[in-house]
Design a protein around this motif. Structure first.
Motif, PDB file in Angstrom:
ATOM      1  N   MET A 350     -21.687  40.188   2.515  1.00 15.16           N
ATOM      2  CA  MET A 350     -20.489  41.033   2.425  1.00 15.16           C
ATOM      3  C   MET A 350     -20.607  42.290   3.296  1.00 15.16           C
ATOM      4  O   MET A 350     -19.603  42.812   3.767  1.00 15.16           O
ATOM      5  CB  MET A 350     -20.252  41.459   0.979  1.00 15.16           C
ATOM      6  N   ILE A 351     -21.823  42.775   3.494  1.00 18.11           N
ATOM      7  CA  ILE A 351     -22.030  43.996   4.293  1.00 18.11           C
ATOM      8  C   ILE A 351     -21.712  43.731   5.773  1.00 18.11           C
ATOM      9  O   ILE A 351     -21.208  44.608   6.474  1.00 18.11           O
ATOM     10  CB  ILE A 351     -23.477  44.504   4.142  1.00 18.11           C
ATOM     11  N   ILE A 352     -21.960  42.511   6.262  1.00 20.86           N
ATOM     12  CA  ILE A 352     -21.860  42.207   7.703  1.00 20.86           C
ATOM     13  C   ILE A 352     -20.472  42.529   8.266  1.00 20.86           C
ATOM     14  O   ILE A 352     -20.353  43.298   9.219  1.00 20.86           O
ATOM     15  CB  ILE A 352     -22.265  40.744   7.981  1.00 20.86           C
ATOM     16  N   PRO A 353     -19.363  41.986   7.675  1.00 21.10           N
ATOM     17  CA  PRO A 353     -18.053  42.341   8.248  1.00 21.10           C
ATOM     18  C   PRO A 353     -17.662  43.780   7.963  1.00 21.10           C
ATOM     19  O   PRO A 353     -17.015  44.432   8.770  1.00 21.10           O
ATOM     20  CB  PRO A 353     -17.094  41.363   7.581  1.00 21.10           C
ATOM     21  N   GLY A 354     -18.043  44.295   6.778  1.00 18.56           N
ATOM     22  CA  GLY A 354     -17.751  45.684   6.434  1.00 18.56           C
ATOM     23  C   GLY A 354     -16.281  45.967   6.196  1.00 18.56           C
ATOM     24  O   GLY A 354     -15.894  47.115   6.012  1.00 18.56           O
ATOM     25  N   SER A 355     -15.413  44.951   6.198  1.00 21.27           N
ATOM     26  CA  SER A 355     -13.979  45.163   6.014  1.00 21.27           C
ATOM     27  C   SER A 355     -13.491  44.483   4.739  1.00 21.27           C
ATOM     28  O   SER A 355     -12.395  43.963   4.675  1.00 21.27           O
ATOM     29  CB  SER A 355     -13.213  44.595   7.211  1.00 21.27           C
ATOM     30  N   PHE A 356     -14.353  44.474   3.755  1.00 22.21           N
ATOM     31  CA  PHE A 356     -14.027  43.746   2.527  1.00 22.21           C
ATOM     32  C   PHE A 356     -13.395  44.630   1.466  1.00 22.21           C
ATOM     33  O   PHE A 356     -13.104  44.161   0.366  1.00 22.21           O
ATOM     34  CB  PHE A 356     -15.307  43.127   1.932  1.00 22.21           C
ATOM     35  N   SER A 357     -13.186  45.936   1.767  1.00 18.93           N
ATOM     36  CA  SER A 357     -12.635  46.824   0.732  1.00 18.93           C
ATOM     37  C   SER A 357     -11.289  46.313   0.246  1.00 18.93           C
ATOM     38  O   SER A 357     -10.966  46.400  -0.936  1.00 18.93           O
ATOM     39  CB  SER A 357     -12.504  48.249   1.254  1.00 18.93           C
TER      40      SER A 357
END
Length: 469
Positions: A350-357
Protein backbone atom coordinates in the motif's frame (compact mmCIF):
# COMPACT_ATOMS: atom_id res chain seq x y z
CA UNK A 1 3.05 -32.60 16.66
CA UNK A 2 4.93 -32.92 19.94
CA UNK A 3 3.52 -32.22 23.40
CA UNK A 4 5.13 -28.78 23.56
CA UNK A 5 2.97 -27.40 20.74
CA UNK A 6 -0.15 -29.56 21.19
CA UNK A 7 -1.88 -26.94 23.35
CA UNK A 8 -0.23 -23.83 21.97
CA UNK A 9 -2.16 -20.62 22.58
CA UNK A 10 -1.61 -16.87 22.74
CA UNK A 11 -0.77 -15.66 26.24
CA UNK A 12 -3.04 -13.39 28.28
CA UNK A 13 -0.57 -10.51 28.63
CA UNK A 14 -2.91 -7.49 28.53
CA UNK A 15 -3.86 -6.03 31.92
CA UNK A 16 -6.12 -3.02 32.50
CA UNK A 17 -3.37 -0.41 31.93
CA UNK A 18 -2.31 -2.03 28.64
CA UNK A 19 -5.97 -2.35 27.60
CA UNK A 20 -6.55 1.38 28.20
CA UNK A 21 -3.29 2.12 26.33
CA UNK A 22 -4.35 -0.01 23.35
CA UNK A 23 -7.64 1.91 23.00
CA UNK A 24 -6.34 5.42 23.77
CA UNK A 25 -2.99 4.87 22.05
CA UNK A 26 -4.62 3.76 18.79
CA UNK A 27 -7.28 6.49 18.89
CA UNK A 28 -4.76 9.31 19.41
CA UNK A 29 -2.89 9.34 16.09
CA UNK A 30 -2.49 12.23 13.69
CA UNK A 31 -6.21 13.06 13.64
CA UNK A 32 -6.43 15.48 16.59
CA UNK A 33 -3.45 17.41 15.16
CA UNK A 34 -4.96 17.64 11.64
CA UNK A 35 -8.76 17.04 11.59
CA UNK A 36 -9.98 20.15 13.54
CA UNK A 37 -9.49 22.29 10.43
CA UNK A 38 -11.73 19.98 8.37
CA UNK A 39 -14.46 19.67 11.01
CA UNK A 40 -14.57 23.50 11.21
CA UNK A 41 -14.59 23.80 7.40
CA UNK A 42 -17.71 21.61 7.14
CA UNK A 43 -19.54 22.93 10.22
CA UNK A 44 -18.72 26.64 9.75
CA UNK A 45 -18.48 27.68 13.42
CA UNK A 46 -16.36 26.90 16.53
CA UNK A 47 -19.44 26.03 18.65
CA UNK A 48 -20.80 23.51 16.14
CA UNK A 49 -17.29 22.04 15.70
CA UNK A 50 -16.95 21.44 19.44
CA UNK A 51 -20.39 19.79 19.46
CA UNK A 52 -19.27 17.45 16.64
CA UNK A 53 -16.12 16.48 18.60
CA UNK A 54 -18.17 15.73 21.74
CA UNK A 55 -20.83 13.84 19.74
CA UNK A 56 -18.16 11.73 18.01
CA UNK A 57 -16.78 10.77 21.44
CA UNK A 58 -20.26 9.88 22.67
CA UNK A 59 -20.90 7.77 19.56
CA UNK A 60 -17.56 5.95 19.99
CA UNK A 61 -18.46 5.29 23.64
CA UNK A 62 -21.92 3.89 22.74
CA UNK A 63 -20.30 1.60 20.17
CA UNK A 64 -17.52 0.47 22.50
CA UNK A 65 -19.93 -0.26 25.39
CA UNK A 66 -22.11 -2.31 23.02
CA UNK A 67 -19.02 -4.16 21.78
CA UNK A 68 -18.02 -4.78 25.42
CA UNK A 69 -21.23 -6.78 25.93
CA UNK A 70 -20.55 -8.73 22.72
CA UNK A 71 -16.99 -9.38 23.92
CA UNK A 72 -18.20 -10.85 27.23
CA UNK A 73 -20.80 -13.08 25.48
CA UNK A 74 -18.57 -14.18 22.56
CA UNK A 75 -15.20 -14.43 24.32
CA UNK A 76 -13.07 -14.77 21.20
CA UNK A 77 -10.60 -12.42 19.51
CA UNK A 78 -11.38 -11.01 16.08
CA UNK A 79 -13.71 -8.06 16.71
CA UNK A 80 -16.43 -7.54 14.09
CA UNK A 81 -15.29 -10.61 12.15
CA UNK A 82 -15.99 -13.11 14.93
CA UNK A 83 -19.26 -11.42 15.98
CA UNK A 84 -20.59 -11.41 12.40
CA UNK A 85 -19.48 -15.05 11.99
CA UNK A 86 -21.25 -16.24 15.16
CA UNK A 87 -24.45 -14.25 14.54
CA UNK A 88 -24.88 -14.21 10.75
CA UNK A 89 -22.77 -17.06 9.42
CA UNK A 90 -19.77 -17.71 7.23
CA UNK A 91 -20.30 -15.64 4.04
CA UNK A 92 -20.89 -12.18 5.66
CA UNK A 93 -17.92 -12.81 7.99
CA UNK A 94 -15.72 -13.79 5.04
CA UNK A 95 -16.69 -10.62 3.15
CA UNK A 96 -15.72 -8.55 6.18
CA UNK A 97 -12.37 -10.39 6.54
CA UNK A 98 -11.72 -10.17 2.79
CA UNK A 99 -12.25 -6.39 2.82
CA UNK A 100 -10.55 -5.67 6.14
CA UNK A 101 -7.49 -7.96 6.00
CA UNK A 102 -6.58 -7.32 2.36
CA UNK A 103 -7.29 -3.59 2.05
CA UNK A 104 -8.68 -1.58 4.97
CA UNK A 105 -6.29 -2.49 7.82
CA UNK A 106 -3.11 -2.49 5.70
CA UNK A 107 -4.14 0.83 4.08
CA UNK A 108 -4.75 2.30 7.54
CA UNK A 109 -1.31 1.14 8.79
CA UNK A 110 0.35 2.45 5.62
CA UNK A 111 -1.44 5.81 5.93
CA UNK A 112 -0.41 6.32 9.55
CA UNK A 113 3.16 5.21 8.75
CA UNK A 114 3.36 7.76 5.92
CA UNK A 115 2.13 10.49 8.31
CA UNK A 116 4.88 9.42 10.75
CA UNK A 117 7.46 9.51 7.94
CA UNK A 118 6.43 13.03 6.82
CA UNK A 119 7.13 14.44 10.29
CA UNK A 120 10.38 12.50 10.78
CA UNK A 121 11.82 13.44 7.37
CA UNK A 122 10.66 17.11 7.28
CA UNK A 123 13.41 18.52 9.63
CA UNK A 124 16.10 17.23 7.25
CA UNK A 125 14.66 19.28 4.37
CA UNK A 126 13.84 22.70 5.87
CA UNK A 127 12.06 25.13 3.57
CA UNK A 128 11.30 22.60 0.82
CA UNK A 129 9.07 19.54 0.31
CA UNK A 130 10.50 16.22 1.48
CA UNK A 131 11.57 13.83 -1.32
CA UNK A 132 8.90 11.19 -1.92
CA UNK A 133 11.47 8.39 -1.90
CA UNK A 134 12.76 9.41 1.56
CA UNK A 135 9.22 9.57 2.97
CA UNK A 136 8.22 6.18 1.55
CA UNK A 137 11.45 4.49 2.68
CA UNK A 138 10.96 5.88 6.21
CA UNK A 139 7.34 4.68 6.20
CA UNK A 140 8.48 1.21 5.08
CA UNK A 141 11.10 1.18 7.86
CA UNK A 142 8.33 2.07 10.34
CA UNK A 143 6.17 -0.87 9.15
CA UNK A 144 9.12 -3.31 9.29
CA UNK A 145 10.08 -2.10 12.79
CA UNK A 146 6.51 -2.59 14.01
CA UNK A 147 6.41 -6.06 12.42
CA UNK A 148 9.64 -7.04 14.20
CA UNK A 149 8.45 -5.70 17.58
CA UNK A 150 5.07 -7.43 17.36
CA UNK A 151 6.55 -10.74 16.14
CA UNK A 152 9.18 -10.82 18.90
CA UNK A 153 7.06 -10.40 22.02
CA UNK A 154 3.54 -9.34 23.01
CA UNK A 155 4.91 -7.81 26.21
CA UNK A 156 7.43 -5.69 24.25
CA UNK A 157 4.67 -4.45 21.90
CA UNK A 158 2.39 -3.52 24.83
CA UNK A 159 5.26 -1.82 26.71
CA UNK A 160 5.98 0.37 23.67
CA UNK A 161 2.23 1.06 23.43
CA UNK A 162 2.12 2.17 27.09
CA UNK A 163 5.20 4.43 26.76
CA UNK A 164 3.99 6.13 23.58
CA UNK A 165 0.47 6.58 24.98
CA UNK A 166 1.87 8.29 28.10
CA UNK A 167 4.05 10.56 25.90
CA UNK A 168 1.22 11.73 23.66
CA UNK A 169 -1.20 12.20 26.57
CA UNK A 170 1.45 14.49 28.10
CA UNK A 171 1.69 16.56 24.92
CA UNK A 172 -2.11 16.87 24.66
CA UNK A 173 -2.14 18.04 28.29
CA UNK A 174 0.47 20.70 27.36
CA UNK A 175 -1.91 21.97 24.64
CA UNK A 176 -4.86 21.90 27.09
CA UNK A 177 -2.93 23.82 29.78
CA UNK A 178 -1.76 26.32 27.13
CA UNK A 179 -5.41 26.86 26.19
CA UNK A 180 -6.44 27.39 29.83
CA UNK A 181 -3.70 30.04 30.21
CA UNK A 182 -4.86 31.80 27.02
CA UNK A 183 -8.50 31.78 28.19
CA UNK A 184 -7.47 33.09 31.62
CA UNK A 185 -5.69 35.94 29.81
CA UNK A 186 -8.92 36.84 28.00
CA UNK A 187 -8.29 35.20 24.60
CA UNK A 188 -11.95 34.31 24.04
CA UNK A 189 -12.81 36.17 20.83
CA UNK A 190 -13.23 32.97 18.76
CA UNK A 191 -15.64 31.53 21.34
CA UNK A 192 -17.87 34.63 21.46
CA UNK A 193 -20.91 34.20 19.17
CA UNK A 194 -19.56 30.65 18.77
CA UNK A 195 -22.44 29.42 16.59
CA UNK A 196 -22.38 32.17 13.94
CA UNK A 197 -22.21 30.80 10.35
CA UNK A 198 -23.08 27.24 11.45
CA UNK A 199 -23.71 24.96 8.44
CA UNK A 200 -26.83 22.81 8.40
CA UNK A 201 -27.96 19.91 6.29
CA UNK A 202 -27.77 16.14 6.03
CA UNK A 203 -24.51 16.06 4.04
CA UNK A 204 -22.19 18.57 5.78
CA UNK A 205 -22.94 17.17 9.24
CA UNK A 206 -22.29 13.61 8.02
CA UNK A 207 -18.98 14.57 6.39
CA UNK A 208 -17.94 16.53 9.52
CA UNK A 209 -18.71 13.40 11.57
CA UNK A 210 -16.43 11.38 9.28
CA UNK A 211 -13.58 13.85 9.85
CA UNK A 212 -14.09 13.77 13.63
CA UNK A 213 -14.58 10.01 13.81
CA UNK A 214 -11.28 9.49 11.94
CA UNK A 215 -9.63 10.81 15.12
CA UNK A 216 -11.62 8.35 17.27
CA UNK A 217 -10.79 5.36 15.08
CA UNK A 218 -9.55 2.51 17.30
CA UNK A 219 -12.40 2.59 19.88
CA UNK A 220 -13.14 -1.07 18.99
CA UNK A 221 -9.55 -2.38 18.96
CA UNK A 222 -9.66 -4.18 22.31
CA UNK A 223 -12.30 -6.60 20.95
CA UNK A 224 -9.73 -7.85 18.43
CA UNK A 225 -7.51 -9.21 21.24
CA UNK A 226 -10.08 -10.52 23.77
CA UNK A 227 -8.23 -13.85 24.12
CA UNK A 228 -5.07 -12.00 25.22
CA UNK A 229 -6.86 -9.84 27.79
CA UNK A 230 -6.64 -10.77 31.47
CA UNK A 231 -10.10 -11.16 33.07
CA UNK A 232 -11.96 -9.82 29.97
CA UNK A 233 -15.39 -9.84 31.70
CA UNK A 234 -14.15 -7.05 34.00
CA UNK A 235 -11.31 -5.39 32.09
CA UNK A 236 -13.02 -5.03 28.69
CA UNK A 237 -15.89 -2.73 29.82
CA UNK A 238 -13.69 -1.05 32.44
CA UNK A 239 -10.97 -0.13 29.89
CA UNK A 240 -13.61 1.27 27.51
CA UNK A 241 -15.17 3.41 30.27
CA UNK A 242 -11.75 4.84 31.20
CA UNK A 243 -10.14 5.32 27.77
CA UNK A 244 -12.91 6.80 25.61
CA UNK A 245 -14.22 9.51 28.01
CA UNK A 246 -10.57 10.45 28.71
CA UNK A 247 -9.79 10.83 24.99
CA UNK A 248 -13.09 12.68 24.34
CA UNK A 249 -12.43 15.20 27.14
CA UNK A 250 -8.88 15.78 25.86
CA UNK A 251 -10.06 16.22 22.25
CA UNK A 252 -12.71 18.80 23.19
CA UNK A 253 -10.30 20.72 25.44
CA UNK A 254 -7.55 20.63 22.79
CA UNK A 255 -10.00 22.10 20.26
CA UNK A 256 -10.94 24.83 22.77
CA UNK A 257 -7.20 25.57 23.08
CA UNK A 258 -6.87 25.83 19.28
CA UNK A 259 -9.78 28.33 19.18
CA UNK A 260 -8.25 30.32 22.06
CA UNK A 261 -4.98 30.67 20.11
CA UNK A 262 -6.41 31.25 16.62
CA UNK A 263 -9.41 32.81 14.93
CA UNK A 264 -11.51 30.48 12.73
CA UNK A 265 -9.99 32.12 9.62
CA UNK A 266 -6.42 31.50 10.90
CA UNK A 267 -7.31 27.92 11.79
CA UNK A 268 -8.78 27.23 8.34
CA UNK A 269 -5.67 28.56 6.59
CA UNK A 270 -3.13 26.87 8.88
CA UNK A 271 -2.71 23.55 7.01
CA UNK A 272 -1.45 21.86 10.19
CA UNK A 273 -3.39 23.32 13.08
CA UNK A 274 -1.29 21.89 15.92
CA UNK A 275 1.96 23.20 14.43
CA UNK A 276 0.41 26.65 13.96
CA UNK A 277 -0.71 26.49 17.61
CA UNK A 278 2.85 25.56 18.69
CA UNK A 279 4.43 28.42 16.72
CA UNK A 280 1.97 30.91 18.22
CA UNK A 281 1.82 29.73 21.86
CA UNK A 282 5.11 27.94 22.58
CA UNK A 283 7.39 30.23 20.57
CA UNK A 284 10.46 29.27 18.56
CA UNK A 285 12.27 27.63 21.50
CA UNK A 286 9.61 24.99 22.16
CA UNK A 287 7.57 24.76 18.95
CA UNK A 288 9.61 21.66 17.92
CA UNK A 289 7.66 19.80 20.60
CA UNK A 290 4.54 19.59 18.38
CA UNK A 291 6.10 17.88 15.31
CA UNK A 292 7.78 15.47 17.75
CA UNK A 293 4.39 14.81 19.39
CA UNK A 294 2.78 14.05 16.02
CA UNK A 295 5.62 11.64 15.17
CA UNK A 296 5.21 9.87 18.55
CA UNK A 297 1.43 9.78 18.15
CA UNK A 298 1.48 8.33 14.67
CA UNK A 299 4.08 5.67 15.53
CA UNK A 300 2.14 4.64 18.66
CA UNK A 301 -1.15 4.61 16.73
CA UNK A 302 0.38 2.50 13.94
CA UNK A 303 1.63 0.04 16.58
CA UNK A 304 -1.89 -0.33 18.05
CA UNK A 305 -3.46 -0.76 14.59
CA UNK A 306 -0.77 -3.32 13.69
CA UNK A 307 -1.29 -5.22 16.96
CA UNK A 308 -5.06 -5.59 16.47
CA UNK A 309 -4.95 -5.87 12.65
CA UNK A 310 -2.64 -8.89 12.82
CA UNK A 311 -5.10 -10.58 15.19
CA UNK A 312 -8.00 -10.06 12.73
CA UNK A 313 -6.04 -11.90 10.04
CA UNK A 314 -5.04 -14.63 12.53
CA UNK A 315 -8.64 -15.30 13.70
CA UNK A 316 -10.03 -15.33 10.12
CA UNK A 317 -7.41 -17.95 9.19
CA UNK A 318 -8.24 -20.00 12.30
CA UNK A 319 -11.88 -20.13 11.15
CA UNK A 320 -10.86 -21.37 7.67
CA UNK A 321 -11.32 -18.05 5.83
CA UNK A 322 -7.61 -17.49 5.17
CA UNK A 323 -4.66 -19.85 4.49
CA UNK A 324 -3.98 -22.19 7.45
CA UNK A 325 -0.46 -20.91 8.11
CA UNK A 326 -1.87 -17.48 9.05
CA UNK A 327 -3.72 -19.10 11.98
CA UNK A 328 -0.50 -20.34 13.59
CA UNK A 329 1.67 -18.87 16.36
CA UNK A 330 5.41 -19.02 16.99
CA UNK A 331 6.16 -22.07 19.14
CA UNK A 332 8.40 -20.16 21.58
CA UNK A 333 7.39 -16.49 21.38
CA UNK A 334 3.63 -17.26 21.25
CA UNK A 335 2.91 -14.42 18.81
CA UNK A 336 0.78 -14.80 15.62
CA UNK A 337 3.86 -14.05 13.51
CA UNK A 338 2.60 -15.36 10.10
CA UNK A 339 -0.50 -13.12 10.30
CA UNK A 340 1.65 -10.17 11.37
CA UNK A 341 4.10 -10.78 8.50
CA UNK A 342 1.19 -10.97 6.01
CA UNK A 343 -0.31 -7.71 7.38
CA UNK A 344 3.07 -5.96 7.11
CA UNK A 345 3.56 -7.23 3.52
CA UNK A 346 0.14 -5.87 2.48
CA UNK A 347 0.93 -2.56 4.23
CA UNK A 348 4.25 -2.26 2.35
CA UNK A 349 2.42 -2.81 -0.95
CA UNK A 350 0.00 0.00 0.00
CA UNK A 351 2.93 2.38 0.65
CA UNK A 352 4.32 1.99 -2.92
CA UNK A 353 1.61 3.97 -4.82
CA UNK A 354 1.09 6.36 -1.89
CA UNK A 355 -2.27 7.47 -3.36
CA UNK A 356 -4.50 5.19 -1.36
CA UNK A 357 -5.95 7.86 0.98
CA UNK A 358 -9.03 7.99 -1.26
CA UNK A 359 -9.34 4.20 -0.92
CA UNK A 360 -9.38 4.54 2.89
CA UNK A 361 -11.96 7.35 2.67
CA UNK A 362 -14.25 5.35 0.43
CA UNK A 363 -13.87 2.27 2.58
CA UNK A 364 -14.76 4.22 5.74
CA UNK A 365 -18.41 4.02 4.80
CA UNK A 366 -17.87 0.24 4.47
CA UNK A 367 -16.49 0.18 8.03
CA UNK A 368 -19.69 1.80 9.32
CA UNK A 369 -21.74 -0.66 7.27
CA UNK A 370 -20.03 -3.53 9.10
CA UNK A 371 -20.31 -1.73 12.46
CA UNK A 372 -24.07 -1.59 11.81
CA UNK A 373 -24.22 -5.31 11.02
CA UNK A 374 -22.21 -6.12 14.17
CA UNK A 375 -24.53 -4.07 16.41
CA UNK A 376 -27.56 -5.70 14.72
CA UNK A 377 -26.08 -9.00 15.94
CA UNK A 378 -26.04 -7.68 19.52
CA UNK A 379 -29.71 -6.61 19.23
CA UNK A 380 -30.52 -10.08 17.84
CA UNK A 381 -28.84 -11.74 20.85
CA UNK A 382 -30.62 -9.43 23.30
CA UNK A 383 -34.06 -10.11 21.80
CA UNK A 384 -33.78 -13.79 20.74
CA UNK A 385 -31.34 -15.11 23.38
CA UNK A 386 -31.97 -13.08 26.54
CA UNK A 387 -30.91 -15.99 28.79
CA UNK A 388 -27.31 -16.15 27.54
CA UNK A 389 -24.90 -15.52 30.45
CA UNK A 390 -23.82 -11.87 30.30
CA UNK A 391 -21.19 -10.69 32.79
CA UNK A 392 -21.78 -7.17 31.44
CA UNK A 393 -24.95 -5.71 29.89
CA UNK A 394 -25.74 -2.40 28.18
CA UNK A 395 -29.27 -0.92 28.08
CA UNK A 396 -30.82 -1.84 24.70
CA UNK A 397 -31.33 1.84 23.81
CA UNK A 398 -27.55 2.37 23.45
CA UNK A 399 -27.00 -0.10 20.57
CA UNK A 400 -30.23 1.15 18.91
CA UNK A 401 -28.90 4.75 18.91
CA UNK A 402 -25.54 3.53 17.57
CA UNK A 403 -27.25 1.53 14.80
CA UNK A 404 -29.28 4.58 13.69
CA UNK A 405 -26.04 6.62 13.60
CA UNK A 406 -24.27 3.89 11.57
CA UNK A 407 -27.09 3.85 8.98
CA UNK A 408 -26.88 7.66 8.76
CA UNK A 409 -23.10 7.60 8.29
CA UNK A 410 -23.35 4.98 5.53
CA UNK A 411 -26.03 6.93 3.62
CA UNK A 412 -24.93 10.57 4.24
CA UNK A 413 -21.87 10.70 1.92
CA UNK A 414 -23.64 8.74 -0.85
CA UNK A 415 -26.73 10.99 -0.77
CA UNK A 416 -24.73 14.22 -0.38
CA UNK A 417 -22.09 13.48 -3.02
CA UNK A 418 -22.75 10.32 -5.08
CA UNK A 419 -19.53 9.11 -6.70
CA UNK A 420 -18.70 6.16 -8.93
CA UNK A 421 -15.97 5.11 -6.46
CA UNK A 422 -18.66 3.98 -3.99
CA UNK A 423 -19.85 1.52 -6.64
CA UNK A 424 -16.27 0.27 -7.11
CA UNK A 425 -16.00 -0.38 -3.36
CA UNK A 426 -19.29 -2.33 -3.33
CA UNK A 427 -18.14 -4.36 -6.35
CA UNK A 428 -14.82 -5.15 -4.62
CA UNK A 429 -16.67 -6.43 -1.53
CA UNK A 430 -19.04 -8.53 -3.67
CA UNK A 431 -16.06 -9.96 -5.59
CA UNK A 432 -15.32 -11.77 -2.32
CA UNK A 433 -18.25 -14.07 -3.15
CA UNK A 434 -16.34 -15.34 -6.22
CA UNK A 435 -13.39 -16.21 -3.95
CA UNK A 436 -15.60 -17.63 -1.16
CA UNK A 437 -17.61 -20.19 -3.18
CA UNK A 438 -14.74 -22.38 -4.49
CA UNK A 439 -12.09 -21.83 -1.79
CA UNK A 440 -14.16 -21.69 1.43
CA UNK A 441 -17.59 -23.19 0.75
CA UNK A 442 -16.46 -26.11 -1.46
CA UNK A 443 -12.84 -26.15 -0.16
CA UNK A 444 -11.51 -26.61 -3.70
CA UNK A 445 -7.97 -25.29 -3.75
CA UNK A 446 -4.79 -26.39 -5.51
CA UNK A 447 -2.96 -29.25 -3.78
CA UNK A 448 0.37 -27.39 -3.87
CA UNK A 449 -1.05 -24.97 -1.26
CA UNK A 450 -0.79 -27.67 1.46
CA UNK A 451 2.90 -28.12 0.63
CA UNK A 452 3.43 -24.35 0.71
CA UNK A 453 1.68 -24.24 4.12
CA UNK A 454 3.92 -27.03 5.46
CA UNK A 455 7.14 -25.38 4.21
CA UNK A 456 6.12 -22.02 5.66
CA UNK A 457 5.25 -23.69 8.97
CA UNK A 458 8.75 -25.19 9.18
CA UNK A 459 10.46 -22.01 7.97
CA UNK A 460 8.65 -19.72 10.45
CA UNK A 461 8.74 -22.25 13.35
CA UNK A 462 4.98 -21.97 13.95
CA UNK A 463 2.19 -24.36 14.99
CA UNK A 464 -1.63 -24.37 15.20
CA UNK A 465 -3.19 -22.84 18.32
CA UNK A 466 -6.09 -23.40 20.71
CA UNK A 467 -8.54 -20.67 21.71
CA UNK A 468 -8.30 -18.83 25.04
CA UNK A 469 -11.97 -18.99 25.97
Amino acid sequence: MDGETANLRLKRELGLVSAVSLIAGTMIGSGIFMSPEWVLRHMGSPGASLMIWAACGLLALLGALSYAELGTVIKESGGEYIYILRNFGSLPAFLFAYTSVIVVRPASIAGVSLSFAEYVVAPFYPGCPSPEVAVKCTAAACVLTLALINCLDVRLATSIMNIFTAAKLTVLLVIVVGGIVLLANGETRSLQNAFDNTAAGFGPVGVAFYQGLWSYDGWNNLNYVTEELKNPEVNLPRAVMIAIPLVTALYVLVNVSYFAAMTPVELLSSGAVAISWGDKVLGSNWSWLIPLAVALSTFGSANGTFFSGGRACYVAAREGHMPDVLSMAHVHRLTPSPALIFTSAMSLIMIIPGSFSSIVNFFSFTAWFFYGITISGLLYLKIKKPDLPRPYKVPIILPIIFLIAAVYLVLAPIIDSPQIEFLYVVLFILSGVIVYIPLVHFKRYPKFLSKVNLHLQLLLDVAPTDKNV
